[in-house]
Design a protein around this motif. Structure first.
Motif, mmCIF file in Angstrom:
data_model
loop_
_atom_site.group_PDB
_atom_site.id
_atom_site.type_symbol
_atom_site.label_atom_id
_atom_site.label_comp_id
_atom_site.label_asym_id
_atom_site.label_seq_id
_atom_site.Cartn_x
_atom_site.Cartn_y
_atom_site.Cartn_z
ATOM 1 N N HIS A 35 -15.472 -64.192 -65.144
ATOM 2 C CA HIS A 35 -16.523 -64.263 -64.125
ATOM 3 C C HIS A 35 -17.824 -63.732 -64.686
ATOM 4 O O HIS A 35 -17.838 -62.939 -65.625
ATOM 5 N N ASN A 36 -18.893 -64.268 -64.122
ATOM 6 C CA ASN A 36 -20.224 -63.850 -64.547
ATOM 7 C C ASN A 36 -20.627 -62.637 -63.700
ATOM 8 O O ASN A 36 -20.816 -62.757 -62.497
ATOM 9 N N PRO A 37 -20.729 -61.446 -64.320
ATOM 10 C CA PRO A 37 -21.008 -60.239 -63.536
ATOM 11 C C PRO A 37 -22.373 -60.280 -62.851
ATOM 12 O O PRO A 37 -22.594 -59.610 -61.849
ATOM 13 N N VAL A 38 -23.260 -61.107 -63.370
ATOM 14 C CA VAL A 38 -24.615 -61.172 -62.795
ATOM 15 C C VAL A 38 -24.599 -61.814 -61.404
ATOM 16 O O VAL A 38 -25.272 -61.360 -60.492
ATOM 17 N N CYS A 39 -23.774 -62.874 -61.234
ATOM 18 C CA CYS A 39 -23.820 -63.633 -59.978
ATOM 19 C C CYS A 39 -22.471 -63.686 -59.262
ATOM 20 O O CYS A 39 -22.389 -64.091 -58.114
ATOM 21 N N GLY A 40 -21.387 -63.329 -59.979
ATOM 22 C CA GLY A 40 -20.064 -63.383 -59.370
ATOM 23 C C GLY A 40 -19.393 -64.739 -59.498
ATOM 24 O O GLY A 40 -18.288 -64.922 -59.013
ATOM 25 N N ASP A 41 -20.050 -65.711 -60.124
ATOM 26 C CA ASP A 41 -19.434 -67.033 -60.296
ATOM 27 C C ASP A 41 -18.232 -66.936 -61.225
ATOM 28 O O ASP A 41 -18.163 -66.055 -62.082
ATOM 29 N N GLU A 42 -17.294 -67.883 -61.015
ATOM 30 C CA GLU A 42 -16.023 -67.789 -61.728
ATOM 31 C C GLU A 42 -15.706 -69.031 -62.545
ATOM 32 O O GLU A 42 -16.161 -70.126 -62.227
ATOM 33 N N GLY A 63 -19.976 -72.410 -59.791
ATOM 34 C CA GLY A 63 -21.122 -71.802 -60.452
ATOM 35 C C GLY A 63 -22.340 -72.698 -60.381
ATOM 36 O O GLY A 63 -22.309 -73.760 -59.762
ATOM 37 N N CYS A 64 -23.374 -72.251 -61.030
ATOM 38 C CA CYS A 64 -24.639 -72.988 -61.022
ATOM 39 C C CYS A 64 -24.536 -74.241 -61.896
ATOM 40 O O CYS A 64 -23.555 -74.437 -62.613
ATOM 41 N N SER A 65 -25.570 -75.043 -61.851
ATOM 42 C CA SER A 65 -25.558 -76.299 -62.606
ATOM 43 C C SER A 65 -25.388 -76.060 -64.102
ATOM 44 O O SER A 65 -24.670 -76.804 -64.774
ATOM 45 N N ILE A 66 -25.992 -75.008 -64.630
ATOM 46 C CA ILE A 66 -25.879 -74.739 -66.070
ATOM 47 C C ILE A 66 -24.432 -74.389 -66.432
ATOM 48 O O ILE A 66 -23.880 -74.915 -67.398
ATOM 49 N N SER A 67 -23.818 -73.522 -65.640
ATOM 50 C CA SER A 67 -22.444 -73.114 -65.977
ATOM 51 C C SER A 67 -21.466 -74.274 -65.841
ATOM 52 O O SER A 67 -20.557 -74.429 -66.657
ATOM 53 N N GLN A 68 -21.669 -75.104 -64.823
ATOM 54 C CA GLN A 68 -20.763 -76.231 -64.609
ATOM 55 C C GLN A 68 -20.952 -77.314 -65.673
ATOM 56 O O GLN A 68 -19.987 -77.873 -66.188
ATOM 57 N N VAL A 122 -31.211 -64.776 -68.596
ATOM 58 C CA VAL A 122 -30.316 -64.699 -67.437
ATOM 59 C C VAL A 122 -29.388 -65.903 -67.391
ATOM 60 O O VAL A 122 -28.219 -65.803 -67.004
ATOM 61 N N ARG A 123 -29.889 -67.060 -67.819
ATOM 62 C CA ARG A 123 -29.091 -68.276 -67.787
ATOM 63 C C ARG A 123 -28.118 -68.379 -68.957
ATOM 64 O O ARG A 123 -27.186 -69.163 -68.929
ATOM 65 N N VAL A 124 -28.378 -67.585 -70.007
ATOM 66 C CA VAL A 124 -27.496 -67.617 -71.180
ATOM 67 C C VAL A 124 -26.066 -67.255 -70.776
ATOM 68 O O VAL A 124 -25.105 -67.874 -71.224
ATOM 69 N N LYS A 125 -25.927 -66.283 -69.896
ATOM 70 C CA LYS A 125 -24.593 -65.881 -69.410
ATOM 71 C C LYS A 125 -23.904 -67.039 -68.701
ATOM 72 O O LYS A 125 -22.693 -67.216 -68.814
ATOM 73 N N CYS A 126 -24.684 -67.824 -67.954
ATOM 74 C CA CYS A 126 -24.137 -68.984 -67.243
ATOM 75 C C CYS A 126 -23.572 -69.980 -68.252
ATOM 76 O O CYS A 126 -22.460 -70.482 -68.086
ATOM 77 N N ALA A 127 -24.355 -70.277 -69.273
ATOM 78 C CA ALA A 127 -23.953 -71.283 -70.254
ATOM 79 C C ALA A 127 -22.746 -70.815 -71.064
ATOM 80 O O ALA A 127 -21.874 -71.608 -71.424
#
Ligand code: FES
Length: 149
Positions: A35-42, A63-68, A122-127
């Motif tokens: 999970h991304n600790p910044v946003c809670g996405d899994e 998650g957000c568009s970048i993570s997906q 911030v988006r690097v964690k998503c990717a």
């Protein structure tokens, strides 16, 4: 000027809307939940390994568009790779996300489109979410097979 950026933007949107490799694998060789600790996405990542090769890989979660999009691109480029090459792939993407190397399309496939994300910490964690999950998944698989004989 914007030609390539537009193309990359479209590629990210396409992967976000039409997720490749989405879902879970029943009887997976290894699974990881990140999970991304910044946003809670899994992110759930499953791999099927045969003869040291990833024969199937699936990612699920929200998650957000970048993570997906990043997860979708990962499943596409990692499927069929042997474990060592998959780790090299993840490492290349990690270095790209930290701005340490230039993205190589031959290595990354469609994920080359995410190169610009490196400019937004911030988006690097998503990717990286699903990509680092794969690294963990492989480590877990190796550990289990080493002790399991
Ligand atoms: Fe949660 Fe991107 S905002 S993974």
């Amino acid at each position: 000027m914007g030609g390539l950026d537009d193309l990359y933007q479209q590629l990210i949107l396409d992967h976000y809307r039409n997720r490749r490799g989405r879902g879970r694998i029943e009887g997976a060789s290894a699974s990881v939940h990140e999970h991304n600790p910044v946003c809670g996405d899994e992110c759930y990542l499953d791999i099927l390994v045969e003869d040291d090769r990833i024969t199937d890989i699936r990612a699920d979660g929200d998650g957000c568009s970048i993570s997906q999009a990043a997860a979708s691109m990962l499943t596409e480029v990692a499927r069929g790779k042997d474990l060592e090459s998959a780790l090299d792939l993840v490492e290349h993407f990690r270095l790209v996300m930290h701005g340490d190397v230039v993205p190589d399309e031959d290595i990354l496939g469609d994920a080359v489109a995410l190169g610009g994300v490196a400019k937004y910490p911030v988006r690097v964690k998503c990717a990286l979410l699903s990509w680092l999950a794969l690294r963990e998944c492989i480590a877990g698989y190796r550990e289990a097979t080493a002790t399991g004989g």
